[in-house]
Design a protein around this motif. Structure first.
Motif, mmCIF file in Angstrom:
data_model
loop_
_atom_site.group_PDB
_atom_site.id
_atom_site.type_symbol
_atom_site.label_atom_id
_atom_site.label_comp_id
_atom_site.label_asym_id
_atom_site.label_seq_id
_atom_site.Cartn_x
_atom_site.Cartn_y
_atom_site.Cartn_z
ATOM 1 N N MET A 99 11.471 -12.567 6.683
ATOM 2 C CA MET A 99 10.415 -12.518 7.660
ATOM 3 C C MET A 99 10.201 -11.078 8.102
ATOM 4 O O MET A 99 11.125 -10.402 8.505
ATOM 5 N N GLY A 100 8.976 -10.572 8.010
ATOM 6 C CA GLY A 100 8.680 -9.189 8.341
ATOM 7 C C GLY A 100 8.480 -8.991 9.831
ATOM 8 O O GLY A 100 8.476 -9.926 10.613
ATOM 9 N N VAL A 101 8.315 -7.739 10.199
ATOM 10 C CA VAL A 101 8.076 -7.386 11.598
ATOM 11 C C VAL A 101 6.655 -7.778 11.965
ATOM 12 O O VAL A 101 5.713 -7.538 11.213
ATOM 13 N N PHE A 102 6.493 -8.357 13.144
ATOM 14 C CA PHE A 102 5.187 -8.794 13.627
ATOM 15 C C PHE A 102 4.338 -7.584 13.976
ATOM 16 O O PHE A 102 4.768 -6.721 14.725
ATOM 17 N N ARG A 103 3.144 -7.492 13.431
ATOM 18 C CA ARG A 103 2.220 -6.417 13.742
ATOM 19 C C ARG A 103 0.896 -7.050 14.133
ATOM 20 O O ARG A 103 0.138 -7.496 13.267
ATOM 21 N N PRO A 104 0.577 -7.089 15.433
ATOM 22 C CA PRO A 104 -0.658 -7.757 15.850
ATOM 23 C C PRO A 104 -1.905 -7.111 15.281
ATOM 24 O O PRO A 104 -2.916 -7.764 15.104
ATOM 25 N N GLU A 105 -1.824 -5.800 14.988
ATOM 26 C CA GLU A 105 -3.011 -5.131 14.468
ATOM 27 C C GLU A 105 -3.307 -5.509 13.023
ATOM 28 O O GLU A 105 -4.386 -5.254 12.508
ATOM 29 N N ALA A 106 -2.319 -6.108 12.342
ATOM 30 C CA ALA A 106 -2.542 -6.536 10.963
ATOM 31 C C ALA A 106 -3.599 -7.642 10.936
ATOM 32 O O ALA A 106 -3.699 -8.442 11.855
ATOM 33 N N ALA A 107 -4.387 -7.661 9.895
ATOM 34 C CA ALA A 107 -5.455 -8.665 9.794
ATOM 35 C C ALA A 107 -4.869 -10.070 9.797
ATOM 36 O O ALA A 107 -3.925 -10.366 9.091
ATOM 37 N N ARG A 108 -5.414 -10.909 10.621
ATOM 38 C CA ARG A 108 -5.011 -12.304 10.698
ATOM 39 C C ARG A 108 -6.254 -13.145 10.478
ATOM 40 O O ARG A 108 -7.327 -12.806 10.953
ATOM 41 N N GLU A 109 -6.077 -14.245 9.794
ATOM 42 C CA GLU A 109 -7.200 -15.151 9.558
ATOM 43 C C GLU A 109 -7.086 -16.349 10.477
ATOM 44 O O GLU A 109 -6.003 -16.851 10.739
ATOM 45 N N CYS A 110 -8.243 -16.835 10.912
ATOM 46 C CA CYS A 110 -8.294 -18.057 11.704
ATOM 47 C C CYS A 110 -7.815 -19.212 10.817
ATOM 48 O O CYS A 110 -8.249 -19.337 9.672
ATOM 49 N N PRO A 111 -6.933 -20.068 11.343
ATOM 50 C CA PRO A 111 -6.442 -21.178 10.523
ATOM 51 C C PRO A 111 -7.514 -22.221 10.211
ATOM 52 O O PRO A 111 -7.334 -23.024 9.307
ATOM 53 N N TYR A 112 -8.647 -22.176 10.932
ATOM 54 C CA TYR A 112 -9.703 -23.158 10.700
ATOM 55 C C TYR A 112 -10.838 -22.623 9.833
ATOM 56 O O TYR A 112 -11.206 -23.212 8.829
ATOM 57 N N CYS A 113 -11.407 -21.477 10.232
ATOM 58 C CA CYS A 113 -12.589 -20.982 9.522
ATOM 59 C C CYS A 113 -12.301 -19.771 8.636
ATOM 60 O O CYS A 113 -13.180 -19.302 7.943
ATOM 61 N N ARG A 114 -11.111 -19.259 8.691
ATOM 62 C CA ARG A 114 -10.657 -18.120 7.884
ATOM 63 C C ARG A 114 -11.323 -16.797 8.259
ATOM 64 O O ARG A 114 -11.214 -15.815 7.540
ATOM 65 N N ALA A 115 -12.018 -16.735 9.398
ATOM 66 C CA ALA A 115 -12.604 -15.470 9.854
ATOM 67 C C ALA A 115 -11.487 -14.571 10.388
ATOM 68 O O ALA A 115 -10.423 -15.053 10.784
ATOM 69 N N LYS A 116 -11.731 -13.266 10.414
ATOM 70 C CA LYS A 116 -10.745 -12.325 10.937
ATOM 71 C C LYS A 116 -10.611 -12.531 12.451
ATOM 72 O O LYS A 116 -11.591 -12.687 13.159
ATOM 73 N N MET A 117 -9.368 -12.541 12.921
ATOM 74 C CA MET A 117 -9.117 -12.698 14.355
ATOM 75 C C MET A 117 -8.717 -11.354 14.949
ATOM 76 O O MET A 117 -8.206 -10.483 14.252
ATOM 77 N N GLY A 167 -12.197 -19.813 18.956
ATOM 78 C CA GLY A 167 -11.513 -19.632 20.228
ATOM 79 C C GLY A 167 -10.204 -18.869 20.108
ATOM 80 O O GLY A 167 -9.961 -18.162 19.138
ATOM 81 N N GLU A 168 -9.351 -19.046 21.132
ATOM 82 C CA GLU A 168 -8.099 -18.309 21.223
ATOM 83 C C GLU A 168 -6.913 -19.144 20.764
ATOM 84 O O GLU A 168 -6.879 -20.355 20.970
ATOM 85 N N PHE A 169 -5.950 -18.461 20.170
ATOM 86 C CA PHE A 169 -4.717 -19.075 19.716
ATOM 87 C C PHE A 169 -3.552 -18.315 20.334
ATOM 88 O O PHE A 169 -3.205 -17.228 19.853
ATOM 89 N N PRO A 170 -2.937 -18.840 21.414
ATOM 90 C CA PRO A 170 -1.815 -18.122 22.043
ATOM 91 C C PRO A 170 -0.659 -17.927 21.073
ATOM 92 O O PRO A 170 -0.407 -18.766 20.217
#
Length: 191
Positions: A1-19, A38-41
């Motif tokens: 498991m790598g280090v968490f980087r919030p700035e790394a591109a994340r995809e929405c689990p529903y629509c796959r858009a960049k979050m 919407g938001e995903f805590p």
């Protein structure tokens, strides 16, 4: 498991858009936001935060926050009360949370909130000791502290003032009262 980087591109689990990443948005935790869905805590266990983000300094993303609401740190060992007050205050202030006194002191030193709401009765380190430590630390001494207690004993307001708290409120405390007291305490500390 790598280090968490919030700035790394994340995809929405529903629509796959960049979050996008919003630090400290949801009860002291970051949130991923999708424009469509919407938001995903960020619900990783708190222990994961220590490994993922440096505990010694605020995250760079937090420094560029566009949220101009005052920041309030809620320190209470009761998850239900802490989260209930945080939810009720969220409309007016950014809420950070801590479940223990030592965690609250560390978070106050790092984040330097505009005010602190502190429960009196907590295990390990009670609210009186937390307040004493906050007021004796040059990094946190100027932050107004509002004490909350379920106790209804004469002399507690005097005790709160003795430890440097701005005021003492009795639980259950109406959110309007807490918001009003926080607003006064914050504006009084900015003079």
């Amino acid at each position: 498991m790598g280090v968490f980087r919030p700035e790394a591109a994340r995809e929405c689990p529903y629509c796959r858009a960049k979050m996008t990443w919003i630090p400290m948005r949801w009860f002291g935790r970051g949130t991923f936001a999708c424009e469509r869905c919407g938001e995903f805590p960020d619900l990783r266990p708190r222990a994961s935060f220590a490994a993922a983000e440096s505990p010694l300094e605020p995250s760079p993303a937090a420094a560029v926050s566009t949220d101009h609401r005052p920041r309030v740190l809620m320190i209470d060992d009761s998850t239900s009360e802490r989260d209930l007050y945080a939810l009720m205050l969220e409309r007016d202030v950014q809420v950070l949370t801590a479940s223990r006194g030592s965690e609250g002191i560390a978070l106050a030193q790092i984040e330097r909130p505009d005010a602190i709401v502190l429960d009196v009765m907590m295990p390990e380190m009670n609210g009186w000791e937390v307040c004493r430590r906050l007021k004796s630390d040059p990094l946190t001494a100027s932050i107004p502290v509002v004490m909350l207690t379920a106790q209804d004993e004469p002399g507690l307001a005097f005790e709160a003032a003795r430890y440097g708290a701005a005021t003492l409120l009795t639980k259950p405390c109406p959110v309007e009262t807490l918001t009003s007291v926080l607003t006064s305490a914050i504006s009084g500390s900015q003079r």
